[in-house]
Write an enzyme that holds these catalytic residues in place. Structure first.
Site, mmCIF file in Angstrom:
data_model
loop_
_atom_site.group_PDB
_atom_site.id
_atom_site.type_symbol
_atom_site.label_atom_id
_atom_site.label_comp_id
_atom_site.label_asym_id
_atom_site.label_seq_id
_atom_site.Cartn_x
_atom_site.Cartn_y
_atom_site.Cartn_z
ATOM 1 N N GLU A 186 0.828 -1.210 0.000
ATOM 2 C CA GLU A 186 0.000 0.000 0.000
ATOM 3 C C GLU A 186 0.865 1.264 0.000
ATOM 4 O O GLU A 186 0.544 2.245 -0.657
ATOM 5 C CB GLU A 186 -0.948 0.016 1.214
ATOM 6 C CG GLU A 186 -2.068 -1.006 1.126
ATOM 7 C CD GLU A 186 -3.000 -0.735 -0.041
ATOM 8 O OE1 GLU A 186 -3.057 0.404 -0.530
ATOM 9 O OE2 GLU A 186 -3.669 -1.692 -0.485
ATOM 10 N N TYR A 223 -6.594 6.580 4.291
ATOM 11 C CA TYR A 223 -6.703 5.553 3.261
ATOM 12 C C TYR A 223 -5.927 4.287 3.654
ATOM 13 O O TYR A 223 -6.456 3.175 3.606
ATOM 14 C CB TYR A 223 -6.179 6.078 1.902
ATOM 15 C CG TYR A 223 -5.908 4.935 0.972
ATOM 16 C CD1 TYR A 223 -6.949 4.351 0.267
ATOM 17 C CD2 TYR A 223 -4.630 4.366 0.877
ATOM 18 C CE1 TYR A 223 -6.728 3.248 -0.528
ATOM 19 C CE2 TYR A 223 -4.401 3.260 0.086
ATOM 20 C CZ TYR A 223 -5.456 2.716 -0.608
ATOM 21 O OH TYR A 223 -5.228 1.598 -1.377
ATOM 22 N N ASP A 269 -9.530 5.962 -2.911
ATOM 23 C CA ASP A 269 -8.315 6.502 -3.534
ATOM 24 C C ASP A 269 -8.730 7.127 -4.868
ATOM 25 O O ASP A 269 -9.932 7.268 -5.138
ATOM 26 C CB ASP A 269 -7.240 5.409 -3.701
ATOM 27 C CG ASP A 269 -7.629 4.383 -4.760
ATOM 28 O OD1 ASP A 269 -8.805 4.396 -5.213
ATOM 29 O OD2 ASP A 269 -6.761 3.591 -5.156
#
Ligand code: SF4
Length: 340
Positions: free
Chosen positions: A58, A141, A159
């Site tokens: 990520e 996020y 996102d």
């Protein structure tokens, strides 16, 4: 063609739909998840739900394309296979393993977060959103992505890909917090991690920025715009710059300089000494192109000594891979066959 498309669909489109009703939400979840089960890309971080690996992917994927991340991800994991190994590493080694990905602040934050996980959580990843967000470099996020993918926490992610999908599906009018609320409303509580990845996958592979592949879209009949969208013309902010470096390679060592520790860009990283552009290339000089954020560089590399004012150090070839090099320097040294 654009007019035809409008004419065909305009009568039946629920444009600017405010929200889905319960059956539509169920249909959305069912369609999206079954599409994802059949079409998801086989990516190395999807092989298990190890929190360290998911976290690493990520962070690497922020501002970087999947294709550019895969090899860096594997290399970083070979060097630092666990959060403990990362926590105990020295910063230059972490930056060296990150080299080529850019945005080095991400690597520094990961390093700091790894230390916090080892110190404050006995090396075990926390599963709660608040605890995750308390770690360096983990924002809304990333916390939601890790919590849902690894720990099945029913929380949605937004996102750029998800924003684009939702913006088109709902027609218009969604902004800021509205995207998060819309994503939460659609989220599958049974498979939140898969659902979030499916939303991002849809944006990355079907609902593409310029030309959405609506005929292949699993939620076509639930979409308000179905590709009938105004694509804002992207103003090119890209600038061009020429830059010249000296490559002094003698006795199996290369002369390198370190960027200032307080530099806003790549502080503390190592690079070749920059020199004024020479009018006449010398034998063995070469040119390559390199892009960093909004600047396209034409890079000329002159073989030979740097100006006497350059303060640097001779680095043996075999030590270079362990040094945190800028991506451009790594590229130049590869091009010159100094490193592999
Ligand atoms: Fe995107 Fe087209 Fe699917 Fe709508 S129908 S979500 S515009 S790909």
């Amino acid at each position: 063609m654009a007019n035809l498309r409008v004419t065909n669909y305009s009568a039946m489109l629920p444009r600017d739909r405010p929200k889905f009703d319960a059956p539509e939400i169920r249909r959305w979840r069912r369609r999206l998840l079954s599409w994802y089960d059949r079409n998801r890309r086989d990516l190395p971080w999807r092989q298990d739900r190890d929190p360290y690996r998911v976290w690493l992917s990520e962070i690497m994927l922020q501002q970087t394309r999947v294709s550019a991340v895969v090899e860096h991800y594997r290399r970083f994991l070979r060097r630092f296979p666990t959060v403990q190994k990362l926590a105990s590493a020295r910063e230059p080694a972490v930056l060296a393993a990150w080299s080529g990905l850019g945005y080095y602040r991400r690597a520094r934050m990961m390093h700091a977060a790894a230390k916090a996980i080892v110190k404050q959580h006995a090396g075990r990843f926390p599963g709660g959103i608040a605890e995750l967000r308390a770690l360096p470099g983990i924002g809304r996020y990333t916390a939601a992505a890790i919590a849902s993918i690894v720990f099945d926490v029913p929380t949605a992610v937004v996102d750029g890909n998800v924003e684009r999908v939702l913006g088109r599906v709902f027609g218009s009018g969604l902004t800021g917090e509205g995207f998060w609320q819309a994503a939460e409303a659609l989220l599958s509580r049974k498979r939140p991690g898969d659902f979030n990845q499916a939303m991002m996958e849809l944006g990355a592979t079907v609902c593409l920025p310029r030309q959405p592949r609506c005929s292949a879209c699993p939620v076509f009949d639930l979409c308000a715009t179905r590709g009938d969208i105004d694509v804002p013309k992207k103003l090119s902010r890209q600038q061009r710059r020429d830059i010249c470096y000296a490559l002094d390679h003698r006795n199996r060592s290369v002369f390198l300089v370190q960027r200032p520790k307080h530099s806003s860009l790549m502080p503390g990283m190592w690079e070749l000494p920059e020199i004024p552009a020479a009018k006449q290339p010398n034998p063995g000089s070469f040119t390559l192109r390199h892009s960093i954020t909004v600047t396209d560089y034409t890079v000329r590399v002159m073989r030979g000594p740097a100006p006497g004012t350059s303060k640097g150090r001779w680095v043996p070839r075999k030590s270079i891979p362990r040094l945190p090099l800028t991506g451009l320097t790594r590229k130049i040294l590869r091009e010159a066959h100094v490193i592999q």
